[in-house]
Every structure is written in structure tokens, then in C-alpha cells.
Design a protein around this motif. Structure first.
Motif, mmCIF file in Angstrom:
data_model
loop_
_atom_site.group_PDB
_atom_site.id
_atom_site.type_symbol
_atom_site.label_atom_id
_atom_site.label_comp_id
_atom_site.label_asym_id
_atom_site.label_seq_id
_atom_site.Cartn_x
_atom_site.Cartn_y
_atom_site.Cartn_z
ATOM 1 N N GLU A 80 45.948 27.833 66.940
ATOM 2 C CA GLU A 80 46.646 28.302 68.192
ATOM 3 C C GLU A 80 48.236 28.114 68.035
ATOM 4 N N LEU A 81 48.522 27.166 67.283
ATOM 5 C CA LEU A 81 50.176 26.812 67.011
ATOM 6 C C LEU A 81 50.581 27.344 65.530
ATOM 7 N N GLY A 82 49.681 27.906 64.774
ATOM 8 C CA GLY A 82 49.816 28.511 63.521
ATOM 9 C C GLY A 82 50.375 27.441 62.545
ATOM 10 N N ILE A 83 49.791 25.942 62.736
ATOM 11 C CA ILE A 83 50.340 25.043 61.745
ATOM 12 C C ILE A 83 49.513 25.201 60.474
ATOM 13 N N ILE A 84 50.313 25.178 59.407
ATOM 14 C CA ILE A 84 49.850 25.098 58.153
ATOM 15 C C ILE A 84 50.223 23.542 57.620
ATOM 16 N N ASP A 85 51.595 23.640 57.337
ATOM 17 C CA ASP A 85 52.099 22.262 56.877
ATOM 18 C C ASP A 85 53.061 21.589 57.710
ATOM 19 N N ASP A 86 54.079 22.148 58.292
ATOM 20 C CA ASP A 86 55.020 21.467 58.879
ATOM 21 C C ASP A 86 54.628 21.123 60.500
ATOM 22 N N ASN A 115 58.188 25.858 62.399
ATOM 23 C CA ASN A 115 58.152 27.292 61.906
ATOM 24 C C ASN A 115 58.160 28.504 62.710
ATOM 25 N N THR A 116 57.019 28.454 63.728
ATOM 26 C CA THR A 116 56.877 29.432 64.880
ATOM 27 C C THR A 116 57.472 28.774 66.173
ATOM 28 N N ARG A 117 58.014 27.676 66.035
ATOM 29 C CA ARG A 117 58.702 27.286 67.309
ATOM 30 C C ARG A 117 57.697 27.440 68.639
ATOM 31 N N SER A 118 56.550 26.933 68.521
ATOM 32 C CA SER A 118 55.684 26.775 69.348
ATOM 33 C C SER A 118 55.118 25.306 69.544
ATOM 34 N N GLY A 119 54.525 25.018 70.915
ATOM 35 C CA GLY A 119 54.248 23.697 71.308
ATOM 36 C C GLY A 119 53.092 23.830 72.062
ATOM 37 N N LYS A 120 52.548 22.720 72.137
ATOM 38 C CA LYS A 120 51.550 22.220 72.980
ATOM 39 C C LYS A 120 51.320 20.693 73.259
#
Length: 148
Positions: A80-86, A115-120
Motif C-alpha cells: 500500500e505504501l510502495g515500500i521497497i527499502d526506505d 520516496n513516495t511521501r506516503s504514510g499510514k
């Protein structure tokens, strides 16, 4: 970008400080865009709503107070957050009138993808963490109550 806040008045923020929370923060679902405002020389920052100047949350780096804090981020949240590494982890802090009774919520960390400046805000299921861990009685070595 100029924003209005209840606590700090007018602030000039950059695009890099803005995080999008697609589902808002639990209890504040209408607030989906926030500015991450860092506090110099300390483990604290603020998450300021861009929709409502009176909504802001005090956050902290949980690893400063609880160095052994760890959890497995569910795959669905990573996707959902597009997290790969960071990834940056912050936890909400509740300041009490008597500072020594202040707490940090380790059960529901704020997960930020820089990186995508998304949060949850993620609620950790099957966890021994709680919403109110003592901030000042934490087993930390490098941050003293006096700030030194």
C-alpha cells in the motif's frame, strides 16, 4: 508552500515535508495530507494536518527510547505504501502535565515512505506492545530526561 498552524502560526514548508495518508489517521480520516515538521536537536517531530490547522501530532523516533523495538510490517501495508527499502518509523507521543508520565504508542506506529511521501498508522496485531509505554522510564542509554 505556506501553511497555517494553530501551534506555530504560519510556516513555510517544502514539498519534501508533505506526506499523503490515503486513509487519514484513525479518528481523523478526513485529514489525508500532513507536513512532517522536525524539531532540531532531538528525537521529536510534528505531523501537522494540511486540512485542519488545529490538528497536529507529536511524534518521536521510537528507537531512541526503545532501541530493541521491532515488528514485522505486513506485506499488504508494504504494498500500500510502495515500500521497497526506505522506511521511517515514528510513534505518537502523549505529553502529560507531569512530564515523567508522558507515553509513547508503540502498538500503532506511523510508517512513512520517504520516496513516495506516503504514510499510514499501522496497528500491530498479535503484539505485546501497548498504546501507552512510558517515555521517560524507557531502557535507553543515549537520551536523558534533561535533553543532554
Amino acid at each position: 508552500m505556506i501553511i497555517e498552524t494553530l501551534t506555530w502560526g504560519t510556516l513555510d514548508i517544502t514539498e519534501e515535508q508533505i506526506y499523503h495518508f490515503p486513509k487519514g489517521v484513525p479518528g481523523f480520516e478526513e485529514d489525508i495530507d500532513f507536513a512532517l515538521i522536525t524539531v532540531e536537536d532531538g528525537p521529536f517531530c510534528y505531523l501537522q494536518s494540511l486540512q485542519n490547522k488545529s490538528i497536529s501530532f507529536l511524534l518521536s523516533d521510537p528507537f531512541v527510547f526503545y532501541p530493541t523495538y521491532e515488528f514485522e510490517l505486513p506485506q499488504a501495508d508494504k504494498e500500500e505504501l510502495g515500500i521497497i527499502d526506505d522506511v521511517n518509523i515514528r510513534c505518537m507521543v502523549t505529553i502529560k502535565e507531569e512530564l515523567e508520565h508522558s507515553t509513547v504508542n508503540l502498538l500503532a506506529p506511523i510508517v512513512l515512505n520517504p520516496n513516495t511521501r506516503s504514510g499510514k498508522q499501522v496497528v500491530l496485531h498479535n503484539s505485546n506492545y501497548q498504546t501507552r509505554h512510558s517515555l521517560w522510564n524507557a531502557p535507553h542509554d543515549h537520551f536523558e530526561k534533561g535533553g543532554e
